[in-house]
Design an enzyme around this catalytic site. Structure first.
Site, PDB file in Angstrom:
ATOM      1  N   PRO A   1       0.155   6.626  -5.580  1.00  9.97           N
ATOM      2  CA  PRO A   1      -0.252   7.216  -4.362  1.00  9.97           C
ATOM      3  C   PRO A   1      -1.526   6.459  -3.759  1.00  9.97           C
ATOM      4  O   PRO A   1      -2.016   7.125  -2.552  1.00  9.97           O
ATOM      5  CB  PRO A   1      -0.301   8.426  -4.886  1.00  9.97           C
ATOM      6  CG  PRO A   1      -0.697   8.303  -6.277  1.00  9.97           C
ATOM      7  CD  PRO A   1       0.086   7.185  -6.710  1.00  9.97           C
TER       8      PRO A   1
ATOM      9  N   ASP B   1       3.739  -1.883   2.996  1.00 12.06           N
ATOM     10  CA  ASP B   1       3.784  -1.011   4.223  1.00 12.06           C
ATOM     11  C   ASP B   1       2.383  -0.507   4.245  1.00 12.06           C
ATOM     12  O   ASP B   1       1.542  -0.840   3.623  1.00 12.06           O
ATOM     13  CB  ASP B   1       4.614   0.353   3.833  1.00 12.06           C
ATOM     14  CG  ASP B   1       5.687   0.024   3.090  1.00 12.06           C
ATOM     15  OD1 ASP B   1       6.027   0.986   1.965  1.00 12.06           O
ATOM     16  OD2 ASP B   1       6.599  -0.733   3.408  1.00 12.06           O
TER      17      ASP B   1
ATOM     18  N   LYS C   1       5.746   0.355   9.034  1.00 11.24           N
ATOM     19  CA  LYS C   1       6.199   1.627   8.673  1.00 11.24           C
ATOM     20  C   LYS C   1       5.482   2.714   8.969  1.00 11.24           C
ATOM     21  O   LYS C   1       5.010   3.648   8.261  1.00 11.24           O
ATOM     22  CB  LYS C   1       6.800   1.703   7.212  1.00 11.24           C
ATOM     23  CG  LYS C   1       8.163   1.263   6.986  1.00 11.24           C
ATOM     24  CD  LYS C   1       8.810   1.887   5.681  1.00 11.24           C
ATOM     25  CE  LYS C   1      10.145   1.279   5.647  1.00 11.24           C
ATOM     26  NZ  LYS C   1      10.572   1.783   4.267  1.00 11.24           N
TER      27      LYS C   1
ATOM     28  N   MET D   1       6.631  13.741   3.738  1.00  8.72           N
ATOM     29  CA  MET D   1       6.683  13.601   5.290  1.00  8.72           C
ATOM     30  C   MET D   1       6.990  14.931   6.111  1.00  8.72           C
ATOM     31  O   MET D   1       8.012  15.091   6.793  1.00  8.72           O
ATOM     32  CB  MET D   1       7.923  12.640   5.532  1.00  8.72           C
ATOM     33  CG  MET D   1       7.620  11.370   4.764  1.00  8.72           C
ATOM     34  SD  MET D   1       9.280  10.120   4.928  1.00  8.72           S
ATOM     35  CE  MET D   1      10.084  10.683   3.376  1.00  8.72           C
TER      36      MET D   1
ATOM     37  N   GLY E   1      -4.204  11.878  -1.093  1.00  5.74           N
ATOM     38  CA  GLY E   1      -4.234  12.390  -2.277  1.00  5.74           C
ATOM     39  C   GLY E   1      -4.536  11.136  -3.209  1.00  5.74           C
ATOM     40  O   GLY E   1      -4.210   9.967  -2.904  1.00  5.74           O
TER      41      GLY E   1
HETATM   42  N1  SAH Z   1       7.864   6.437  -2.279  1.00  7.31           N
HETATM   43  C1  SAH Z   1       6.709   7.345  -2.010  1.00  7.31           C
HETATM   44  C2  SAH Z   1       6.874   8.189  -0.620  1.00  7.31           C
HETATM   45  C3  SAH Z   1       7.170   7.734   0.486  1.00  7.31           C
HETATM   46  S1  SAH Z   1       7.426   8.823   1.943  1.00  7.31           S
HETATM   47  C4  SAH Z   1       6.249   8.116  -2.964  1.00  7.31           C
HETATM   48  O1  SAH Z   1       7.027   8.216  -4.140  1.00  7.31           O
HETATM   49  O2  SAH Z   1       5.148   8.665  -3.273  1.00  7.31           O
HETATM   50  C5  SAH Z   1       5.752   8.938   2.480  1.00  7.31           C
HETATM   51  C6  SAH Z   1       5.279  10.374   1.948  1.00  7.31           C
HETATM   52  O3  SAH Z   1       4.745  10.425   0.983  1.00  7.31           O
HETATM   53  C7  SAH Z   1       4.092  10.698   3.318  1.00  7.31           C
HETATM   54  O4  SAH Z   1       4.497  11.219   4.368  1.00  7.31           O
HETATM   55  C8  SAH Z   1       3.412  11.823   2.444  1.00  7.31           C
HETATM   56  O5  SAH Z   1       4.168  12.848   2.363  1.00  7.31           O
HETATM   57  C9  SAH Z   1       3.739  11.163   0.935  1.00  7.31           C
HETATM   58  N2  SAH Z   1       2.369  10.536   0.374  1.00  7.31           N
HETATM   59  C10 SAH Z   1       2.426   9.077  -0.183  1.00  7.31           C
HETATM   60  N3  SAH Z   1       1.141   9.025  -0.605  1.00  7.31           N
HETATM   61  C11 SAH Z   1       0.430  10.097  -0.528  1.00  7.31           C
HETATM   62  C12 SAH Z   1      -0.823  10.301  -0.710  1.00  7.31           C
HETATM   63  N4  SAH Z   1      -1.780   9.420  -1.062  1.00  7.31           N
HETATM   64  N5  SAH Z   1      -1.379  11.643  -0.381  1.00  7.31           N
HETATM   65  C13 SAH Z   1      -0.559  12.479   0.100  1.00  7.31           C
HETATM   66  N6  SAH Z   1       0.668  12.185   0.365  1.00  7.31           N
HETATM   67  C14 SAH Z   1       1.271  11.004   0.210  1.00  7.31           C
END
Ligand code: SAH
Length: 467
Positions: A227, A250, A272, A385, A414
């Site tokens: 994340p 991305d 993206k 999302m 996060g």
């Molecule tokens: N494959 C990724 C998700 C991709 S979809 C995973 O497993 O985390 C993208 C969404 O992930 C964002 O719109 C948000 O809702 C969430 N997201 C990804 N990184 C984040 C972060 N650091 N803090 C908060 N939400 C996050």
């Protein structure tokens, strides 16, 4: 060099451990791992040694140590807490020219027990000459992260093919080139990824080609970058990031993570942003295939986990159709990362027995979520999302029976130093982005577990409460 590192062959050799406590037990296990015949002398032994005795793995001499115990012994480890006794054992050993290690007393030792990384048949031994076992252990931990756990399997495979390769390439130069290709290419990676059969088949095929300059086949690593916090990468992710020739990443992958990719790797940004992909998905899929066909090691770096709202499946389908070797490395998904770093357990025996990962990316405002399934007691919702669909999310969940007062959180960016946590209620949730400048990426967590945040938050981040 104060000491000469050597590796002792101890199979069936008689070794003596003096002492019956925890340290003696650990040293005994090391000796047993090397196949030694171990005698333990001590009036009493602890439960772990007792077990070894019961199963016939050691011979327990239930007595006080005396010099007669050394009869026929080739190596001694003195692991008692009696300084005088340890000294006496060392003196006896010296007289009889028996190798001795006195635990925590380098002066009395004729050999040192190193810190060991065991990837048998590959063994890495680290010593600080007895100066600091802790330092040796720390160094070992570092190296452990760099050496894939199946390195041993690789060495064993090479061992099996050594003669064949020698026959095929009589010149040492050629052999070296061949092995360098194998060790740094898809054969090695397949083994690390548990695809033993494929690795073997490919090695045989490459050997058949008859030239040490293997026409290199590319491969693709679909890697979850987690994340945001680079510390949350897996060992494997980091290793592959450091050997890739080209990386496609991305917007979601934190710059601090992209920075860890091998410096001279080509970097391709495939964008993206929501609804306006810099490169259409189809083109990304094709690009992966094309680059791999050029023989490149292609890193497809994704935010979070590639198989959770990451389109990982779509990207590798085309690879599979084109017979391109690939592997998938899971990453910490945003729900998990955000929950931990915001002090919100996704499940908790008192509050939630299940957790749903859902996407709130609702096209054209239409809702295609199974609202009834979402509104269940003792369940946490982790919404990816979701910031743009908050109105609908909040309205529909309430309409389908979820209490307006249900605690809800938005975790923005996060696990990064920019993390912000908004604590609110289901009803007030849609007002947050309007009142505050909520930035992507943001994760929404809904459920009673959110209330635990008050007690469990530990990571330094900005917190906003709006109920
Ligand atoms: N494959 C990724 C998700 C991709 S979809 C995973 O497993 O985390 C993208 C969404 O992930 C964002 O719109 C948000 O809702 C969430 N997201 C990804 N990184 C984040 C972060 N650091 N803090 C908060 N939400 C996050």
């Amino acid at each position: 060099m104060e000491n000469l590192p050597i590796f002792l062959k101890l199979q069936q050799r008689p070794c003596l451990v003096v002492g019956g406590g925890g340290v003696a037990s650990r040293k005994t296990q090391h000796l047993l791992a090397a196949g030694a015949k171990v005698f333990v002398v001590s009036p009493e032994i602890d439960t772990s040694l007792e077990k070894l005795k019961q199963s016939g793995q050691i011979i327990h001499m239930q007595q006080r140590y005396d010099e007669n115990c050394l009869e026929g012994i080739e190596l001694i480890i003195a692991a008692t807490d009696d300084i005088a006794l340890n000294g006496a054992i060392a003196e006896h050993a010296g007289r009889q020219n028996i190798l001795i290690n006195v635990v925590d007393n380098p002066e009395l030792c004729t050999f040192i027990m190193p810190s060991v990384i065991d990837r048998s048949p590959v063994i890495v031994a680290i010593s600080t000459g007895g100066a600091s076992p802790v330092l040796a252990r720390l160094l070992r931990t570092r190296l452990e992260t760099l050496i894939p756990s199946s390195y041993g399997k690789l060495a064993a495979l090479i061992g099996r093919f050594r003669n064949k390769v020698k026959q095929q390439f009589p010149e040492m130069q050629q052999r070296r080139r061949f092995w360098e290709h194998i060790l740094q290419g898809p054969v090695a990676e397949m083994l690390y990824a548990g695809q033993d059969k494929n690795a073997l088949a490919l090695l045989e095929k490459q050997l058949e080609q008859g030239s040490p300059d293997i026409e290199s086949i590319g491969e693709v690593y679909l890697v979850g970058g987690g994340p945001g916090d680079p510390d949350l990468l897996t060992f494997r992710a980091l290793r592959l990031m450091q050997q890739a020739d080209v990386v496609l990443y991305d917007r979601l992958v934190a710059p601090a993570i992209v920075a860890l990719v091998r410096k001279d790797a080509e970097r391709i940004y495939v964008g993206k942003a929501r609804d306006k992909h810099a490169l259409p998905q189809k083109e990304i899929n094709q690009l992966l295939v094309d680059l791999a066909k050029q023989g490149k090691r292609v890193l497809r770096l994704k935010g979070g986990d590639p198989f959770i709202f990451g389109r990982g499946g779509e990207e590798i389908e085309l690879l599979s159709e084109n017979n391109i070797p690939f592997q998938i490395v899971p990453g910490i998904t945003a729900a998990s990362g955000c929950a931990s770093y915001a002090g919100i357990p996704l499940t908790h025996r008192d509050y939630a027995q299940s957790c749903l990962f859902i996407t709130g990316h609702l096209k054209d405002g239409s809702t295609n979520l199974n609202w009834t399934a979402l509104v269940q007691p003792q369940q946490t919702l982790a919404v990816y999302m979701g910031t743009h669909g908050l109105e609908i999310l909040s309205r529909e969940l309430i309409k389908h029976g979820m209490a307006e007062t249900t605690p809800a959180a938005i975790v923005q960016q996060g696990t990064t130093s920019e993390q912000r946590v908004y604590i609110t209620t289901l009803k007030a949730l849609p007002t947050i982005p309007k009142q505050h400048n909520v930035k992507p990426p943001s994760m929404i967590i809904i459920g009673d577990v959110v209330s635990l945040h008050e007690k469990l938050a530990w990571f330094k981040s900005t917190k906003v409460i709006e109920k």
